[in-house]
Design a protein around this motif. Structure first.
Motif, PDB file in Angstrom:
ATOM      1  N   ILE A  20       0.926  -1.233   0.158  1.00 30.47           N
ATOM      2  CA  ILE A  20       0.170  -0.020   0.085  1.00 30.47           C
ATOM      3  C   ILE A  20       0.949   1.150  -0.102  1.00 30.47           C
ATOM      4  CG2 ILE A  20      -1.839   1.128   1.239  1.00 30.47           C
ATOM      5  CD1 ILE A  20      -2.637  -1.430   2.210  1.00 30.47           C
ATOM      6  N   LEU A  21       1.883   1.357   1.012  1.00 36.35           N
ATOM      7  CA  LEU A  21       2.852   2.160   0.889  1.00 36.35           C
ATOM      8  C   LEU A  21       3.219   2.656  -0.507  1.00 36.35           C
ATOM      9  CD1 LEU A  21       4.525   4.306   2.667  1.00 36.35           C
ATOM     10  CD2 LEU A  21       6.143   2.773   2.849  1.00 36.35           C
ATOM     11  N   LEU A  22       3.975   1.604  -1.180  1.00 33.81           N
ATOM     12  CA  LEU A  22       4.413   1.827  -2.482  1.00 33.81           C
ATOM     13  C   LEU A  22       3.509   2.272  -3.732  1.00 33.81           C
ATOM     14  CD1 LEU A  22       6.744  -1.427  -2.889  1.00 33.81           C
ATOM     15  CD2 LEU A  22       7.644   0.903  -2.344  1.00 33.81           C
ATOM     16  N   SER A  23       2.052   1.835  -3.403  1.00 34.56           N
ATOM     17  CA  SER A  23       1.238   2.254  -4.425  1.00 34.56           C
ATOM     18  C   SER A  23       0.983   3.605  -4.347  1.00 34.56           C
ATOM     19  CB  SER A  23      -0.136   1.235  -4.336  1.00 34.56           C
ATOM     20  OG  SER A  23      -0.622   1.431  -3.039  1.00 34.56           O
ATOM     21  N   ASN A  24       1.044   4.228  -3.046  1.00 35.22           N
ATOM     22  CA  ASN A  24       0.517   5.563  -2.728  1.00 35.22           C
ATOM     23  C   ASN A  24       1.780   6.517  -2.954  1.00 35.22           C
ATOM     24  OD1 ASN A  24      -2.234   4.734  -2.331  1.00 35.22           O
ATOM     25  ND2 ASN A  24      -1.525   4.171  -0.215  1.00 35.22           N
ATOM     26  N   GLU A  25       2.968   6.084  -3.330  1.00 33.21           N
ATOM     27  CA  GLU A  25       4.084   7.019  -3.198  1.00 33.21           C
ATOM     28  C   GLU A  25       3.694   7.959  -4.572  1.00 33.21           C
ATOM     29  OE1 GLU A  25       7.510   4.598  -3.492  1.00 33.21           O
ATOM     30  OE2 GLU A  25       8.265   5.351  -1.657  1.00 33.21           O
ATOM     31  N   SER A  26       4.027   9.289  -4.290  1.00 31.94           N
ATOM     32  CA  SER A  26       3.946  10.188  -5.471  1.00 31.94           C
ATOM     33  C   SER A  26       4.644   9.892  -6.657  1.00 31.94           C
ATOM     34  CB  SER A  26       4.504  11.477  -4.916  1.00 31.94           C
ATOM     35  OG  SER A  26       5.709  11.470  -4.577  1.00 31.94           O
ATOM     36  N   VAL A  27       5.886   9.288  -6.682  1.00 36.32           N
ATOM     37  CA  VAL A  27       6.668   8.878  -7.953  1.00 36.32           C
ATOM     38  C   VAL A  27       5.881   7.592  -8.716  1.00 36.32           C
ATOM     39  CG1 VAL A  27       8.914   9.517  -6.756  1.00 36.32           C
ATOM     40  CG2 VAL A  27       7.884   7.308  -6.351  1.00 36.32           C
ATOM     41  N   PHE A  28       5.203   6.737  -7.987  1.00 39.06           N
ATOM     42  CA  PHE A  28       4.359   5.973  -8.614  1.00 39.06           C
ATOM     43  C   PHE A  28       3.474   6.378  -9.325  1.00 39.06           C
ATOM     44  CE2 PHE A  28       3.711   1.590  -9.692  1.00 39.06           C
ATOM     45  CZ  PHE A  28       2.238   1.484  -9.461  1.00 39.06           C
ATOM     46  N   THR A  29       2.505   7.422  -8.643  1.00 39.46           N
ATOM     47  CA  THR A  29       1.319   7.595  -9.002  1.00 39.46           C
ATOM     48  C   THR A  29       1.594   8.625 -10.321  1.00 39.46           C
ATOM     49  OG1 THR A  29       1.467   9.698  -7.390  1.00 39.46           O
ATOM     50  CG2 THR A  29       0.044   7.704  -7.176  1.00 39.46           C
ATOM     51  N   GLN A  30       2.914   9.416 -10.256  1.00 36.45           N
ATOM     52  CA  GLN A  30       3.317  10.095 -11.576  1.00 36.45           C
ATOM     53  C   GLN A  30       3.494   9.252 -12.624  1.00 36.45           C
ATOM     54  OE1 GLN A  30       6.701  12.519 -10.062  1.00 36.45           O
ATOM     55  NE2 GLN A  30       5.351  13.547  -8.688  1.00 36.45           N
ATOM     56  N   TYR A  31       4.340   7.947 -12.258  1.00 41.41           N
ATOM     57  CA  TYR A  31       4.673   7.130 -13.524  1.00 41.41           C
ATOM     58  C   TYR A  31       3.288   6.691 -14.036  1.00 41.41           C
ATOM     59  CZ  TYR A  31       6.282   2.901 -15.674  1.00 41.41           C
ATOM     60  OH  TYR A  31       6.303   1.775 -16.409  1.00 41.41           O
ATOM     61  N   LEU A  32       2.257   6.116 -13.122  1.00 41.06           N
ATOM     62  CA  LEU A  32       1.019   5.713 -13.857  1.00 41.06           C
ATOM     63  C   LEU A  32       0.334   6.982 -14.831  1.00 41.06           C
ATOM     64  CD1 LEU A  32      -0.606   4.005 -10.779  1.00 41.06           C
ATOM     65  CD2 LEU A  32       0.462   2.889 -12.672  1.00 41.06           C
ATOM     66  N   ALA A  33       0.477   8.085 -14.256  1.00 43.87           N
ATOM     67  CA  ALA A  33      -0.009   9.058 -15.081  1.00 43.87           C
ATOM     68  C   ALA A  33       0.914   9.373 -16.406  1.00 43.87           C
ATOM     69  CB  ALA A  33       0.055  10.346 -14.285  1.00 43.87           C
ATOM     70  N   GLN A  34       2.000   9.251 -16.240  1.00 44.58           N
ATOM     71  CA  GLN A  34       3.070   9.596 -17.470  1.00 44.58           C
ATOM     72  C   GLN A  34       4.423   8.717 -17.145  1.00 44.58           C
ATOM     73  OE1 GLN A  34       3.916  13.426 -18.167  1.00 44.58           O
ATOM     74  NE2 GLN A  34       4.618  13.314 -20.037  1.00 44.58           N
ATOM     75  N   SER A  35       4.618   7.442 -17.830  1.00 51.51           N
ATOM     76  CA  SER A  35       5.699   6.594 -17.815  1.00 51.51           C
ATOM     77  C   SER A  35       6.938   7.094 -18.455  1.00 51.51           C
ATOM     78  CB  SER A  35       5.332   5.426 -18.335  1.00 51.51           C
ATOM     79  OG  SER A  35       4.677   5.359 -19.705  1.00 51.51           O
ATOM     80  N   THR A  36       7.365   8.272 -17.963  1.00 53.88           N
ATOM     81  CA  THR A  36       8.680   8.906 -18.499  1.00 53.88           C
ATOM     82  C   THR A  36       9.940   8.088 -17.809  1.00 53.88           C
ATOM     83  OG1 THR A  36       8.761  10.470 -16.658  1.00 53.88           O
ATOM     84  CG2 THR A  36       7.688  11.221 -18.821  1.00 53.88           C
ATOM     85  N   GLU A  37      11.150   8.405 -18.379  1.00 51.70           N
ATOM     86  CA  GLU A  37      12.213   7.730 -17.876  1.00 51.70           C
ATOM     87  C   GLU A  37      12.488   8.222 -16.623  1.00 51.70           C
ATOM     88  OE1 GLU A  37      14.478   6.858 -22.224  1.00 51.70           O
ATOM     89  OE2 GLU A  37      15.619   8.099 -20.648  1.00 51.70           O
ATOM     90  N   SER A  38      12.461   9.350 -16.357  1.00 51.39           N
ATOM     91  CA  SER A  38      12.650  10.048 -14.993  1.00 51.39           C
ATOM     92  C   SER A  38      11.704   9.427 -13.861  1.00 51.39           C
ATOM     93  CB  SER A  38      12.643  11.660 -15.021  1.00 51.39           C
ATOM     94  OG  SER A  38      11.275  11.847 -15.227  1.00 51.39           O
ATOM     95  N   ALA A  39      10.651   9.492 -14.347  1.00 55.10           N
ATOM     96  CA  ALA A  39       9.599   8.911 -13.141  1.00 55.10           C
ATOM     97  C   ALA A  39       9.947   7.349 -13.088  1.00 55.10           C
ATOM     98  CB  ALA A  39       8.244   8.729 -13.703  1.00 55.10           C
ATOM     99  N   GLN A  40      10.498   6.566 -14.096  1.00 55.08           N
ATOM    100  CA  GLN A  40      10.674   5.114 -13.767  1.00 55.08           C
ATOM    101  C   GLN A  40      12.056   4.980 -12.848  1.00 55.08           C
ATOM    102  OE1 GLN A  40      10.780   2.611 -17.366  1.00 55.08           O
ATOM    103  NE2 GLN A  40      12.296   1.199 -16.373  1.00 55.08           N
ATOM    104  N   ALA A  41      12.872   6.234 -13.228  1.00 62.86           N
ATOM    105  CA  ALA A  41      14.086   5.990 -12.422  1.00 62.86           C
ATOM    106  C   ALA A  41      13.962   6.210 -10.926  1.00 62.86           C
ATOM    107  CB  ALA A  41      15.358   6.991 -12.934  1.00 62.86           C
ATOM    108  N   ALA A  42      13.049   7.093 -10.686  1.00 59.92           N
ATOM    109  CA  ALA A  42      12.690   7.642  -9.256  1.00 59.92           C
ATOM    110  C   ALA A  42      12.145   6.428  -8.535  1.00 59.92           C
ATOM    111  CB  ALA A  42      11.689   8.856  -9.164  1.00 59.92           C
ATOM    112  N   ILE A  43      11.038   5.383  -9.335  1.00 56.08           N
ATOM    113  CA  ILE A  43      10.411   4.614  -8.575  1.00 56.08           C
ATOM    114  C   ILE A  43      11.502   3.397  -8.547  1.00 56.08           C
ATOM    115  CG2 ILE A  43       8.962   2.390  -9.237  1.00 56.08           C
ATOM    116  CD1 ILE A  43       7.125   4.258 -10.907  1.00 56.08           C
ATOM    117  N   GLU A  44      12.474   3.148  -9.430  1.00 50.63           N
ATOM    118  CA  GLU A  44      13.451   2.228  -8.985  1.00 50.63           C
ATOM    119  C   GLU A  44      14.473   2.472  -7.929  1.00 50.63           C
ATOM    120  OE1 GLU A  44      14.233   0.768 -14.009  1.00 50.63           O
ATOM    121  OE2 GLU A  44      15.360   2.218 -12.812  1.00 50.63           O
ATOM    122  N   LEU A  45      14.668   3.694  -7.623  1.00 51.34           N
ATOM    123  CA  LEU A  45      15.553   4.148  -6.377  1.00 51.34           C
ATOM    124  C   LEU A  45      14.513   3.869  -5.218  1.00 51.34           C
ATOM    125  CD1 LEU A  45      17.753   5.434  -5.149  1.00 51.34           C
ATOM    126  CD2 LEU A  45      16.953   7.799  -5.634  1.00 51.34           C
TER     127      LEU A  45
END
Length: 876
Positions: free
Chosen positions: A67-92
């Protein structure tokens, strides 16, 4: 024919007696069999409850992580727009999650096509956390298909199985359960978020805690945990016969139809269903089943038959039967005695292991702690500004507190066994409270809390009292630390009230109040128990072991008191206790007699204090402070009121003359200095009132105030403030003008002729001890082990006045070196002092038995070092 009635007369009673004994023994055996069966059934119930608790707790924790991971802002941003920077933030972020949770093996996001888009995993062999570029297509996996059938943002937990990579079961076997959450919202990327949780540690823990005869099965009847490990995971390892449905079809039919979670049993087996409860309404955990065979623990039929035959003989030959029964009873008692003796030996071994662990841990912590404390002590001796000096002091106080905590850890087992004894000494209640206030204010960090000390004006704070200062400090620091930890805004207050007074004794009530999260009635009933906190959310958010209040309560019970609490959720809490102290003979005199007379003449007359604050608690406490000295306290809640009162004080002869203005500010900013500038402009005379600034955090003031700021104020206070703090600060302004103030007398010792041999293998501790001794003008020679010490003393047997000897060193330890010095070198007059991190009572005895004169436990400070040198030099 005559023998027939005689035979009947003999046979019939004999038969009845035999039947009676056989019946008694038979029913006894049956009762024992039933009791044994009931014992096993109850044991299984407890084991299953423990299993359920462990598995539920582990799964709930991982579900919270999902639940914590799914509610992180970096993940919600990735769902909205799957950019490389968003993916890198999620991976970190996911890498940080894996680093913090060793049992999480993978975190993946799989899109609607079944292909992994983001994959962060832990390598099983190297434990290295990596972001994998080898994205797999998981569409054919059951858990993926089931995940896509979920409703948006619903959570699913898969069945327990073995992890597969590229369709091949991972080796070594890695039991895995997956937590899945689906995302399918218009305008966002669709897919599922998957956490692969390695349950190897969970199954290992269950294997340790759960009886090996308890078999755990999944909903299809396959074994997840069985005494015969070859049966485990049969459906995945091509062992389809390892299934309860095939091994015992009738039992499987019964178990598979169970609808409740109660324990069932028949003559041979205990069985049941475990329904794991989740904290979320829309998620469900896999159902587990269990079986336990009763036949293994029940006496075999042949043994029962042999016992019955023996009992028949006993019924015929009553005397021999009685002797045999006594023998069997004594044999059973001997067996129970042997079992009890074995259990006692195991308990003793466990206690010895615990003591050894605590001793080793104490040594390992004390060695670096001695370096920290020593360097802080040496830092205090350097030329520092006021704020740097406060930092050094607070650092030293913190290390001393940590040293006390280490001692508490060593005493904890004694506390459990009621073997802790109180160490009474004469101490100053005022100095202790001042130290606690200073230490706690430095622990606020950036929490902007109002920390107040409220001391009863009727209490004589200069009086020394007799009690265990260390334990009382421990209780108060624990309570104040808890109050700060559980309070996000508002205040924390320490209040001392004198409740009773006689010629020899004084009773003081200690209260620690806060405006924190509070505790409800149900939680208040159990917070003093070991390992208890208010609730699970409190533990996760604030941390802690739940031992603090239990230790406080145990210490206070030893002191003849007890800890009580009153609290209301979201309003705050108050913990309090009362202690009776015996008065000591002396009082604390901070100033010399002539200085005291001067200060009394100038300060103990009527003083008028103007207190500018918007804090109601602060106003009440400052009234109490002024009441201590019979001073009048005027209040203002705005700058305009301050200026008005000052104007009247100057222009109106009937108005009280203001001597001191105290400005209390929650936060210091530019507007604060603007207000102080207006107040300063109102004071035109050199004899005008002193202006002091009171702030919440030391960080509000720079280490060196700007020139214009120094002109605006005569000084400042960091909360909390005590009457003596306030009095002495005002007094110092007059003492600066008192040119003939006599210096406080104290004894001076000349150590310049001393030569000390330091035997220490740790470089940091060498530096600390060397600098401290050189600060006392003592000549120091250093060797790194006991062998070098022996060689040095062999060459120069009468060169050294004192030897400081570590216990644990390479080549030759301190104990062996001391025995050699005493018995072989025959140096019996030179004092040998243990300077060691081995601080147990048994360690002190070992040192004295070896021939050492004294014991100085690490960490130590300069005062402790000086005292032990003086104590071991007869001509000091």
């Amino acid at each position: 024919m005559k023998s027939e009635p005689l035979f009947l007369k003999i046979a019939f009673p004999t038969f009845l007696i035999s039947l009676f004994f056989i019946s008694v023994i038979y029913f006894q055996v049956m009762q024992e069999r039933k009791n044994n069966q009931n014992f096993q059934i109850n044991q299984v119930k407890h084991q299953v409850a423990l299993l359920k608790y462990i598995v539920e707790d582990e799964l709930n924790s991982v579900e919270q992580d999902l639940i914590l991971l799914s509610n992180e802002s970096v993940f919600t941003q990735y769902l909205a727009q799957s950019t490389e920077s968003a993916q890198a933030a999620i991976e970190l972020s996911w890498q940080n999650m894996l680093a913090a949770h060793s049992n999480i093996q993978q975190i993946r996001f799989i899109d609607r096509s079944g292909i992994e888009q983001i994959r962060v995993e832990r390598h099983r062999l190297t434990q290295q956390i990596v972001t994998s570029d080898d994205k797999q297509n998981k569409l054919n996996r059951n858990y993926v298909q089931a995940g896509f059938e979920l409703v948006d943002r619903d959570i699913m937990t898969s069945e327990f199985d073995l992890n597969k990579e590229f369709g091949v079961i991972e080796r070594p076997l890695n039991p895995t359960i997956r937590f899945i959450k689906r995302f399918d919202k218009a305008g966002e990327q669709s897919g599922i978020l998957v956490i692969n949780y390695s349950s190897s540690a969970l199954f290992d823990e269950l294997d340790t805690l759960i009886n090996h005869r308890v078999s755990i099965l999944n909903s299809q009847g396959y074994y997840l945990q069985n005494n015969d490990v070859s049966k485990n995971w049969g459906w995945l390892l091509n062992r389809t016969d390892a299934n309860l449905a095939k091994e015992s079809p009738q039992l499987w039919q019964t178990i598979s139809q169970l609808t409740d979670s109660t324990t069932h049993f028949d003559d041979n087996t205990v069985y049941g269903k475990i329904k794991l409860d989740t904290e979320k309404e829309k998620s469900e955990y896999p159902t587990l089943l269990y079986t336990y065979s009763l036949t293994d623990n029940i006496t075999e039929a042949s043994s029962i038959n042999q016992t019955l035959i023996a009992l028949i003989v006993i019924s015929i030959v009553l005397f021999l039967g009685t002797m045999l029964a006594v023998y069997l009873s004594l044999k059973n008692l001997a067996i129970q005695r042997d079992i009890a003796a074995t259990a006692n030996q195991n308990a003793q071994r466990a206690l010895e292991a615990k003591s050894t662990f605590l001793a080793n841990m104490s040594h390992e912590i004390r060695t670096p702690l001695n370096g920290i404390m020593g360097f802080f002590q040496l830092l205090e001796l350097e030329s520092l500004n006021k704020k740097q000096h406060e930092f050094a002091q607070n650092g030293l106080k913190s290390t001393r507190l940590l040293s006390q905590i280490v001692n508490d850890i060593l005493d904890y087992s004694k506390l459990e066994a009621n073997k802790v004894t109180l160490q009474k000494s004469v101490f100053s209640l005022e100095m202790m409270i001042n130290d606690i206030g200073s230490l706690m204010s430095s622990s606020l960090n950036e929490k902007r809390l109002e920390l107040w000390l409220d001391i009863d004006q009727n209490m004589n704070m200069n009086m020394n009292i007799l009690g265990d200062e260390t334990r009382l400090r421990q209780v108060l620091i624990n309570l104040v630390s808890n109050a700060i930890k559980f309070t996000d805004e508002g205040f924390v207050k320490i209040k001392l009230t004198q409740t009773a007074l006689s010629d020899d004794h004084m009773t003081v009530k200690f209260e620690v109040s806060d405006s924190g999260i509070g505790i409800n009635q149900e939680q208040q009933s159990r917070i003093f128990e070991s390992f208890e906190q208010a609730n699970m959310n409190t533990t996760k958010k604030y941390g802690g072991t739940g031992l603090g209040l239990n230790i406080c309560q145990s210490i206070l019970l030893l002191m003849g008191s007890s800890l009580a609490v009153s609290s209301e959720p979201m309003v705050g809490s108050t913990f309090w206790f009362e202690l009776n102290f015996k008065k000591a003979d002396s009082e604390n005199l901070h100033l010399s007699n002539s200085t005291t007379q001067y200060v009394n003449e100038h300060l103990l007359k009527q003083q008028n204090i103007l207190f500018y604050s918007e804090n109601a608690i602060g106003k009440d406490i400052f009234d109490h402070i002024c009441d201590n000295f019979k001073w009048q306290c005027l209040h203002a809640s705005s700058t305009d009121q301050v200026l008005t009162i000052l104007d009247e004080s100057i222009s109106n002869e009937d108005h009280p003359t203001i001597n001191v203005v105290v400005v209390d500010k929650y936060e210091i900013n530019d507007s604060t200095w603007d207000e102080l500038r207006l107040i300063k402009q109102q004071i035109t005379s050199d004899d005008g009132p002193l202006i002091y600034l009171m702030c919440t955090l030391s960080s509000d003031l720079s280490s060196e105030l700007e020139d214009y700021q120094q002109v605006l104020i005569d000084g400042y206070f960091i909360k909390p403030i005590t009457p003596s703090n306030f009095y002495e600060e005002i007094a110092s302004q007059l003492l600066d003008k008192y040119d003939n103030q006599p210096a406080a007398g104290h004894i001076q010792y000349d150590f310049s002729q001393l030569h000390i041999l330091l035997v220490e293998d740790n470089f940091i501790n060498q530096e600390v001890a060397r600098n401290m001794l050189e600060n006392l003008h003592i000549k120091v020679s250093i060797v790194e082990d006991g062998q070098q010490a022996v060689e040095t003393l062999t060459a120069q047997p009468h060169e050294f006045d004192i030897i400081f000897m570590d216990m644990q060193m390479p080549v030759m330890d301190g104990i062996a070196a001391t025995k050699f010095i005493r018995h072989t070198l025959n140096l019996t007059d030179v004092p040998i002092i243990a300077m060691t991190a081995n601080a147990m009572v048994s360690d002190q005895k070992t040192c004295r038995d070896a021939g050492m004169n004294d014991h100085l436990a690490k960490p130590f400070d300069l005062d402790m070092l000086t005292e032990i040198i003086i104590a071991n030099l007869p001509n000091a």
